[in-house]
Design a protein around this motif. Structure first.
Motif, PDB file in Angstrom:
ATOM      1  N   LEU A  65      43.816  37.074  36.237  1.00 29.83           N
ATOM      2  CA  LEU A  65      42.885  36.895  37.349  1.00 29.83           C
ATOM      3  C   LEU A  65      43.024  37.956  38.432  1.00 29.83           C
ATOM      4  CD1 LEU A  65      42.674  33.045  38.004  1.00 29.83           C
ATOM      5  CD2 LEU A  65      40.782  34.619  37.557  1.00 29.83           C
ATOM      6  N   GLU A  66      44.241  38.358  38.740  1.00 29.35           N
ATOM      7  CA  GLU A  66      44.428  39.262  39.872  1.00 29.35           C
ATOM      8  C   GLU A  66      43.775  40.630  39.649  1.00 29.35           C
ATOM      9  OE1 GLU A  66      45.057  40.287  43.598  1.00 29.35           O
ATOM     10  OE2 GLU A  66      45.298  38.290  42.712  1.00 29.35           O
ATOM     11  N   PRO A  67      43.936  41.262  38.483  1.00 33.64           N
ATOM     12  CA  PRO A  67      43.199  42.527  38.264  1.00 33.64           C
ATOM     13  C   PRO A  67      41.686  42.339  38.348  1.00 33.64           C
ATOM     14  CG  PRO A  67      44.965  42.291  36.661  1.00 33.64           C
ATOM     15  CD  PRO A  67      44.869  40.981  37.378  1.00 33.64           C
ATOM     16  N   TYR A  68      41.200  41.183  37.893  1.00 34.44           N
ATOM     17  CA  TYR A  68      39.769  40.892  37.985  1.00 34.44           C
ATOM     18  C   TYR A  68      39.337  40.811  39.450  1.00 34.44           C
ATOM     19  CZ  TYR A  68      35.391  38.277  37.194  1.00 34.44           C
ATOM     20  OH  TYR A  68      34.090  37.863  37.169  1.00 34.44           O
ATOM     21  N   ARG A  69      40.107  40.114  40.253  1.00 41.68           N
ATOM     22  CA  ARG A  69      39.805  39.995  41.677  1.00 41.68           C
ATOM     23  C   ARG A  69      39.799  41.376  42.342  1.00 41.68           C
ATOM     24  NH1 ARG A  69      41.156  35.897  45.592  1.00 41.68           N
ATOM     25  NH2 ARG A  69      42.474  34.869  44.032  1.00 41.68           N
TER      26      ARG A  69
END
Length: 350
Positions: A65-69
């Motif tokens: 999720l964090e790279p996507y965010r």
């Protein structure tokens, strides 16, 4: 589950995705279909980025999720769109939530979806019941437009995106019910926009048709015939091979020797040509600064990209076309490949 997700047309559980290569006329299609009062088709950067991350992660796991965010927060379209990144959801539910948010903002919408240009064969993992409208266009027109935009410096490399989308469409067809995929042609859209959009609206589950007449400039569909060089046309047709005819487009040049073994040279030429365009269009300092901030993922990239856009808006179209010429169109690579530019005829084989 929201009330909108249970709408008669399927709503957020059965979104409609407009798919196909860039420069195929998807903006026109989205505006025509999205202009219907029951259709909500915003420009969903969230879906594009999610599909790309899913393709990289593979089918056995979900992206983090964090790279996507982080990627979303670097996207101007996402920041302008107004969607909220939800907390405490996993990756698939996070991506689905963006479609839900769009539908909640449009109370009249029976159909919701997005335009996705690459890795759309990943979407059935998120929406097993989704429907897809694939917009096909003569690949020579797609290549011509991409080269004019500076996205590629020779026709051989510019044709790869069209071919990649075709492969992804073939894979998508194996993952979904055949009735959930509608293939239309850009050439039909501009000649008969009312009839073509009517087919799409019926396929998507919306009622009614185009409310107002539209201007689509059908004469532009074959503009590539007068603006592309015989060499570029030949490179596209040789790169795509039988796929051109399978998709219903007739070759415009005679068959020539295969260039697959020389593809590396053409790709190198493409990289040099695109770098040259960026240097001429944006200047050395801005090109270098943009490259560094992208590689290091610095927050100042947003301001740099705004400056790049300003420079490009001021950049004349004629100058753009001249500067986008690579070594292929200037003659260096064709001579190495044994090709003749002027008449578009094959040179001696080597």
């Amino acid at each position: 589950m929201t009330e909108q997700a249970l709408s008669p047309a399927g709503g957020a559980e059965r979104p409609v995705f407009l798919i196909g290569p860039q420069r195929s006329g998807s903006t026109l299609l989205r505006e025509l279909v999205g202009g219907h009062p029951q259709v909500c088709l915003p420009r969903h950067t969230e879906i594009d980025i999610a599909a790309r991350l899913m393709a990289v992660a593979g089918s056995e796991r979900w992206p983090q999720l964090e790279p996507y965010r982080r990627q979303l927060l670097r996207s101007r379209r996402y920041l302008q769109h107004g969607n909220v990144f939800p907390e405490e959801l996993d990756f698939p539910d996070t991506v689905r939530s963006f479609i839900d948010q769009s539908m909640r903002r449009d109370a009249d919408a029976r159909v919701v979806g997005a335009t996705v240009h690459q890795d759309f064969d990943q979407l059935p993992r998120l929406w097993p019941k989704a429907r897809y409208v694939y917009l096909n266009r003569d690949p020579r027109a797609v290549v011509n437009s991409a080269m004019q935009r500076g996205w590629a410096a020779n026709a051989w490399c510019a044709a790869e995106q069209w071919m990649l989308c075709l492969r992804q469409r073939e894979r998508l067809a194996t993952l979904i019910d055949p009735v959930d995929l509608l293939v239309i042609r850009y050439e039909d859209l501009v000649v008969d926009p009312v009839g073509t959009v009517g087919r799409i609206l019926g396929f998507a589950g919306a009622e009614g048709e185009l409310a107002e007449p539209v201007t689509t400039y059908p004469e532009r569909a074959d503009a590539w015939r007068s603006t592309m060089s015989p060499l570029d046309i030949s490179l596209v047709e040789r790169r795509l091979g039988p796929a051109l005819a399978v998709e219903g487009y007739r070759p415009a040049t005679e068959p020539r020797p295969d260039l697959r073994l020389r593809g590396a040279l053409l790709r190198l030429d493409d990289q040099v040509g695109r770098l040259r365009l960026r240097l001429e269009r944006d200047g050395v300092p801005l090109t270098a600064a943009t490259t560094v901030t992208r590689q290091l993922r610095l927050t100042s990239e947003q301001n740099l990209l705004d400056r790049v856009d300003t420079r490009r808006r001021r950049y004349g179209e004629d100058r753009h076309r001249r500067s986008s010429q690579s070594l292929v169109t200037r003659g260096a690579i064709p001579r190495l490949l044994g090709l003749t530019i002027a008449a578009g005829e094959p040179g001696p084989s080597s």
